[in-house]
Design an enzyme around this catalytic site. Structure first.
Site, mmCIF file in Angstrom:
data_model
loop_
_atom_site.group_PDB
_atom_site.id
_atom_site.type_symbol
_atom_site.label_atom_id
_atom_site.label_comp_id
_atom_site.label_asym_id
_atom_site.label_seq_id
_atom_site.Cartn_x
_atom_site.Cartn_y
_atom_site.Cartn_z
ATOM 1 N NE ARG A 1 -4.005 -1.835 -0.196
ATOM 2 C CZ ARG A 1 -3.989 -2.978 -0.855
ATOM 3 N NH1 ARG A 1 -2.871 -3.366 -1.479
ATOM 4 N NH2 ARG A 1 -5.041 -3.761 -0.914
ATOM 5 C CG LEU A 2 4.483 1.678 1.587
ATOM 6 C CD1 LEU A 2 5.914 1.342 1.971
ATOM 7 C CD2 LEU A 2 3.946 2.818 2.448
#
Length: 217
Positions: free
Chosen positions: A195-196
């Site tokens: 999720r980066l």
């Protein structure tokens, strides 16, 4: 008893590509064109489809899927019924957000900007490029208005087909045409692991240049 939907554990770990300030164009329109071409090459389903979000004078939003029909140095163009709900909202509040999502490429583009009608000549040109059936549809549908049943549309289509049967070139309905979205912000999103995600935002400056910066996901 039906088993309830379990949505909390559904997730995809994106890992196809990265997005860096150094790799993108300084011109967001060129960058969008590059991504659109890659979507076309990858045969993404409905690559020109985007969510169009508008709001009325009270700020109440609505959203729907429409198709991008042109991209130029001024902005993004789509066509619709001026008397539809979105047309009425754009009359009250001429600002919109566009969201493109290409899941197979793990990409999203978000656009925000002012909206204005395109010149009548441009609407005429695009209307006459459409299949005749689509032209009849533009005449036949009182878009967003309640109708008793489908026969209303079918009967209107027959009426207009008869009305224009002797014409090689069907006139464009006065209530149908194009809108130009002139962006003030364009954000490119590339899915990344854990999720980066990569997010690069272009913002239009008072002098007409674009400022590019990275955003946290």
């Amino acid at each position: 008893m039906e088993t309830p939907l379990s949505l909390a554990d559904i997730r995809i770990n994106y890992s196809l590509k990265e997005l860096t300030v150094e790799a993108v164009s300084s011109d967001p329109f060129k960058q969008f064109g590059t991504w659109m071409q890659e979507a076309l090459t990858a045969k993404v389903e409905e690559p020109t489809a985007f969510t169009l979000s508008t709001a009325d004078a009270q700020g109440k939003p609505t959203a729907r899927i429409v198709l991008l029909k042109a991209l130029g140095p001024e902005g993004f163009v789509f066509y619709t019924n001026y008397e539809s709900r979105k047309g009425q909202q754009l009359l009250e509040n001429p600002y919109a957000a566009l969201t493109f999502f290409w899941p197979s490429l793990e990409r999203q583009v978000r656009i925000e900007g002012n909206v204005e009608r395109v010149p009548a000549e441009a609407s005429d040109s695009y209307f006459h490029s459409r299949p005749r059936g689509s032209q009849l549809g533009a005449w036949s549908s009182p878009q967003s208005q309640p109708i008793e049943d489908r026969s209303v549309l079918e009967n209107l289509a027959k009426e207009y087909e008869a009305k224009f049967s002797d014409l090689d070139v069907m006139p464009r309905p006065p209530h149908w045409g194009g809108y130009l979205v002139k962006p003030q912000k364009i954000e490119f999103w590339q899915g990344r692991q854990n999720r980066l995600h990569d997010r690069l935002l272009y913002e239009l400056q008072p002098d007409g240049t674009w400022h590019l910066q990275r955003l946290a996901p």
